[in-house]
Design a protein around this motif. Structure first.
Motif, PDB file in Angstrom:
ATOM      1  N   HIS A  15       0.830  -1.207   0.000  1.00 43.74           N
ATOM      2  CA  HIS A  15       0.000   0.000   0.000  1.00 43.74           C
ATOM      3  C   HIS A  15       0.862   1.253   0.000  1.00 43.74           C
ATOM      4  O   HIS A  15       2.054   1.213   0.290  1.00 43.74           O
ATOM      5  CB  HIS A  15      -0.918  -0.002   1.226  1.00 43.74           C
ATOM      6  N   ASP A  16       0.221   2.360  -0.324  1.00 43.20           N
ATOM      7  CA  ASP A  16       0.878   3.665  -0.347  1.00 43.20           C
ATOM      8  C   ASP A  16       0.307   4.499   0.806  1.00 43.20           C
ATOM      9  O   ASP A  16      -0.875   4.871   0.767  1.00 43.20           O
ATOM     10  CB  ASP A  16       0.627   4.352  -1.690  1.00 43.20           C
ATOM     11  N   PRO A  17       1.082   4.786   1.838  1.00 39.95           N
ATOM     12  CA  PRO A  17       0.547   5.522   2.994  1.00 39.95           C
ATOM     13  C   PRO A  17      -0.058   6.874   2.627  1.00 39.95           C
ATOM     14  O   PRO A  17      -1.054   7.291   3.230  1.00 39.95           O
ATOM     15  CB  PRO A  17       1.770   5.686   3.900  1.00 39.95           C
ATOM     16  N   ALA A  18       0.515   7.567   1.654  1.00 39.87           N
ATOM     17  CA  ALA A  18      -0.023   8.876   1.273  1.00 39.87           C
ATOM     18  C   ALA A  18      -1.419   8.744   0.675  1.00 39.87           C
ATOM     19  O   ALA A  18      -2.313   9.560   0.936  1.00 39.87           O
ATOM     20  CB  ALA A  18       0.916   9.565   0.278  1.00 39.87           C
ATOM     21  N   CYS A  20      -3.492   6.251   1.299  1.00 41.05           N
ATOM     22  CA  CYS A  20      -4.365   5.848   2.413  1.00 41.05           C
ATOM     23  C   CYS A  20      -4.878   7.079   3.153  1.00 41.05           C
ATOM     24  O   CYS A  20      -6.079   7.191   3.447  1.00 41.05           O
ATOM     25  CB  CYS A  20      -3.606   4.944   3.388  1.00 41.05           C
ATOM     26  N   ALA A  21      -3.975   7.993   3.465  1.00 42.68           N
ATOM     27  CA  ALA A  21      -4.364   9.201   4.194  1.00 42.68           C
ATOM     28  C   ALA A  21      -5.340  10.046   3.378  1.00 42.68           C
ATOM     29  O   ALA A  21      -6.296  10.616   3.927  1.00 42.68           O
ATOM     30  CB  ALA A  21      -3.125  10.011   4.555  1.00 42.68           C
ATOM     31  N   ALA A  22      -5.127  10.116   2.064  1.00 40.90           N
ATOM     32  CA  ALA A  22      -6.027  10.893   1.204  1.00 40.90           C
ATOM     33  C   ALA A  22      -7.417  10.275   1.164  1.00 40.90           C
ATOM     34  O   ALA A  22      -8.432  10.993   1.161  1.00 40.90           O
ATOM     35  CB  ALA A  22      -5.444  10.992  -0.197  1.00 40.90           C
ATOM     36  N   ALA A  23      -7.506   8.938   1.127  1.00 41.14           N
ATOM     37  CA  ALA A  23      -8.803   8.273   1.118  1.00 41.14           C
ATOM     38  C   ALA A  23      -9.545   8.529   2.424  1.00 41.14           C
ATOM     39  O   ALA A  23     -10.767   8.767   2.427  1.00 41.14           O
ATOM     40  CB  ALA A  23      -8.622   6.773   0.895  1.00 41.14           C
ATOM     41  N   GLN A  24      -8.836   8.513   3.543  1.00 38.61           N
ATOM     42  CA  GLN A  24      -9.481   8.799   4.827  1.00 38.61           C
ATOM     43  C   GLN A  24      -9.954  10.246   4.895  1.00 38.61           C
ATOM     44  O   GLN A  24     -11.044  10.522   5.406  1.00 38.61           O
ATOM     45  CB  GLN A  24      -8.506   8.484   5.963  1.00 38.61           C
ATOM     46  N   ALA A  54      -7.394  -2.998   9.166  1.00 38.34           N
ATOM     47  CA  ALA A  54      -8.447  -2.658  10.124  1.00 38.34           C
ATOM     48  C   ALA A  54      -8.301  -1.219  10.618  1.00 38.34           C
ATOM     49  O   ALA A  54      -9.303  -0.493  10.752  1.00 38.34           O
ATOM     50  CB  ALA A  54      -8.414  -3.637  11.294  1.00 38.34           C
ATOM     51  N   ARG A  55      -7.079  -0.800  10.883  1.00 35.73           N
ATOM     52  CA  ARG A  55      -6.870   0.589  11.319  1.00 35.73           C
ATOM     53  C   ARG A  55      -7.267   1.571  10.216  1.00 35.73           C
ATOM     54  O   ARG A  55      -7.850   2.636  10.491  1.00 35.73           O
ATOM     55  CB  ARG A  55      -5.399   0.812  11.715  1.00 35.73           C
ATOM     56  N   PHE A  56      -6.965   1.218   8.977  1.00 32.49           N
ATOM     57  CA  PHE A  56      -7.357   2.086   7.861  1.00 32.49           C
ATOM     58  C   PHE A  56      -8.875   2.212   7.775  1.00 32.49           C
ATOM     59  O   PHE A  56      -9.409   3.321   7.643  1.00 32.49           O
ATOM     60  CB  PHE A  56      -6.802   1.538   6.552  1.00 32.49           C
ATOM     61  N   VAL A  57      -9.581   1.084   7.825  1.00 36.72           N
ATOM     62  CA  VAL A  57     -11.045   1.113   7.720  1.00 36.72           C
ATOM     63  C   VAL A  57     -11.645   1.909   8.878  1.00 36.72           C
ATOM     64  O   VAL A  57     -12.575   2.702   8.680  1.00 36.72           O
ATOM     65  CB  VAL A  57     -11.608  -0.324   7.670  1.00 36.72           C
ATOM     66  N   GLN A  58     -11.118   1.728  10.070  1.00 39.31           N
ATOM     67  CA  GLN A  58     -11.605   2.505  11.205  1.00 39.31           C
ATOM     68  C   GLN A  58     -11.392   3.999  10.982  1.00 39.31           C
ATOM     69  O   GLN A  58     -12.218   4.831  11.371  1.00 39.31           O
ATOM     70  CB  GLN A  58     -10.900   2.050  12.485  1.00 39.31           C
ATOM     71  N   GLY A 207     -11.426   0.253  -8.795  1.00 36.48           N
ATOM     72  CA  GLY A 207     -10.018  -0.024  -9.011  1.00 36.48           C
ATOM     73  C   GLY A 207      -9.348  -0.359  -7.693  1.00 36.48           C
ATOM     74  O   GLY A 207     -10.020  -0.650  -6.699  1.00 36.48           O
ATOM     75  N   THR A 208      -8.035  -0.321  -7.662  1.00 34.45           N
ATOM     76  CA  THR A 208      -7.344  -0.506  -6.397  1.00 34.45           C
ATOM     77  C   THR A 208      -7.315   0.830  -5.661  1.00 34.45           C
ATOM     78  O   THR A 208      -6.878   1.848  -6.213  1.00 34.45           O
ATOM     79  CB  THR A 208      -5.925  -1.070  -6.587  1.00 34.45           C
ATOM     80  N   ALA A 209      -7.804   0.827  -4.433  1.00 32.58           N
ATOM     81  CA  ALA A 209      -7.994   2.093  -3.725  1.00 32.58           C
ATOM     82  C   ALA A 209      -6.686   2.707  -3.250  1.00 32.58           C
ATOM     83  O   ALA A 209      -6.439   3.900  -3.472  1.00 32.58           O
ATOM     84  CB  ALA A 209      -8.934   1.886  -2.540  1.00 32.58           C
ATOM     85  N   VAL A 210      -5.836   1.917  -2.597  1.00 36.24           N
ATOM     86  CA  VAL A 210      -4.664   2.518  -1.952  1.00 36.24           C
ATOM     87  C   VAL A 210      -3.365   1.758  -2.225  1.00 36.24           C
ATOM     88  O   VAL A 210      -2.332   2.066  -1.635  1.00 36.24           O
ATOM     89  CB  VAL A 210      -4.882   2.636  -0.427  1.00 36.24           C
ATOM     90  N   SER A 211      -3.384   0.775  -3.101  1.00 37.81           N
ATOM     91  CA  SER A 211      -2.201  -0.035  -3.368  1.00 37.81           C
ATOM     92  C   SER A 211      -1.386   0.537  -4.519  1.00 37.81           C
ATOM     93  O   SER A 211      -1.932   1.204  -5.410  1.00 37.81           O
ATOM     94  CB  SER A 211      -2.616  -1.467  -3.709  1.00 37.81           C
ATOM     95  N   HIS A 212      -0.097   0.234  -4.523  1.00 37.83           N
ATOM     96  CA  HIS A 212       0.716   0.622  -5.681  1.00 37.83           C
ATOM     97  C   HIS A 212       0.675  -0.448  -6.772  1.00 37.83           C
ATOM     98  O   HIS A 212       1.352  -0.326  -7.791  1.00 37.83           O
ATOM     99  CB  HIS A 212       2.164   0.927  -5.278  1.00 37.83           C
ATOM    100  N   ARG A 213      -0.169  -1.473  -6.624  1.00 41.44           N
ATOM    101  CA  ARG A 213      -0.329  -2.507  -7.645  1.00 41.44           C
ATOM    102  C   ARG A 213      -1.339  -2.030  -8.692  1.00 41.44           C
ATOM    103  O   ARG A 213      -2.441  -2.560  -8.823  1.00 41.44           O
ATOM    104  CB  ARG A 213      -0.775  -3.825  -7.003  1.00 41.44           C
TER     105      ARG A 213
END
Length: 264
Positions: A15-18, A20-24, A54-58, A207-213
């Motif tokens: 995953h790409d932390p940046a 992830c943060a943008a999606a939250q 789980a932390r991301f979804v929360q 698509g893939t939400a937060v992965s670099h794949r």
């Protein structure tokens, strides 16, 4: 306006932390009522990857969540877990129910598990699953947006997509359309798409939400469904599906497509 956010193929561990943060941030900005995550939360189904997911979804702070397992959420290298313990690590973070049902505001979502412990990638549906989902759809509140979520896509947009469909996909689509389904949500292919399947049924692949794949030249993306009460709509509710892509230049998700998908 009531909002549902659909994300898929998070692939924590890749995953790409940046992102992830943008999606939250987007979820909190939109005030998401329900978050649907249609599988592949992890890259290799390890306990730390499930904890990260789980932390991301929360962190989306949705009032309701519906989370499904994908084929990547079944152990690959810990092959001995596939016999009787395939969903153990998933269940530790997201519960034992592999086919959850959620009703939140205007949304009524039925989850169906298309993964199989004895398969690495391909999906399947049983006749019993198809009938069970049809019965649940028949019980939905009459004014709800009736949605079915799965990991594997049930409708193919092109020849490449056909290989991703689970067994009995045609039977399921026909039966659920008759039972009143109005939207199918899925992931797996990392190929965002929105299309009409006829008879009032729409299909949205995330698509893939937060992965670099990333695949197919598509950026990270997710789907937002919204319901707005308006006197201008025949049924009093206007329904919209929108695709949001991650823009690396600004570090945020932006809306790139908005499509009316019927009224309630």
């Amino acid at each position: 306006m009531t909002v549902l956010m659909h994300l898929s193929d998070l692939h924590f561990g890749a995953h790409d932390p940046a992102v992830c943060a943008a999606a939250q941030r987007l979820a909190q900005r939109l005030g998401v009522a329900m978050a649907v995550v249609s599988g592949d939360l992890t890259q290799r189904a390890t306990a730390p990857q499930f904890e990260q997911a789980a932390r991301f979804v929360q962190g989306l702070h949705a009032r309701s969540t519906l989370v499904l397992a994908g084929n990547h959420d079944l152990p690959l290298f810990a092959w001995w877990m596939r016999w009787g313990r395939a969903y153990e690590r998933f269940a530790e973070q997201f519960g034992m129910d592999q086919e959850p049902v959620r009703h939140m505001g205007a949304f009524y979502v039925v989850g169906v598990n298309t993964t199989r412990a004895w398969r690495h990638e391909r999906g399947s549906l049983s006749s019993a699953q198809i009938e069970h989902v049809a019965r649940l759809l028949a019980r939905a509140p009459p004014d709800a947006w009736r949605i079915v979520a799965s990991h594997h896509p049930l409708v193919a947009r092109d020849a490449l997509d056909r290989a991703h469909r689970p067994q009995r996909a045609d039977e399921a689509v026909q039966r659920w359309r008759t039972a009143g389904a109005q939207m199918l949500l899925s992931g797996h292919a990392h190929h965002p798409a929105l299309l009409s399947a006829g008879g009032g049924l729409w299909v949205s692949s995330a698509g893939t939400a937060v992965s670099h794949r990333l695949r197919h030249g598509a950026p990270n993306s997710l789907v937002v469904l919204s319901v707005e009460t308006t006197g201008a709509a025949p049924g009093g509710q206007a329904r919209t599906a929108a695709r949001w892509d991650y823009d690396a230049a600004i570090g945020e998700f932006t809306c790139v497509l908005r499509q009316p998908v019927g009224t309630g």
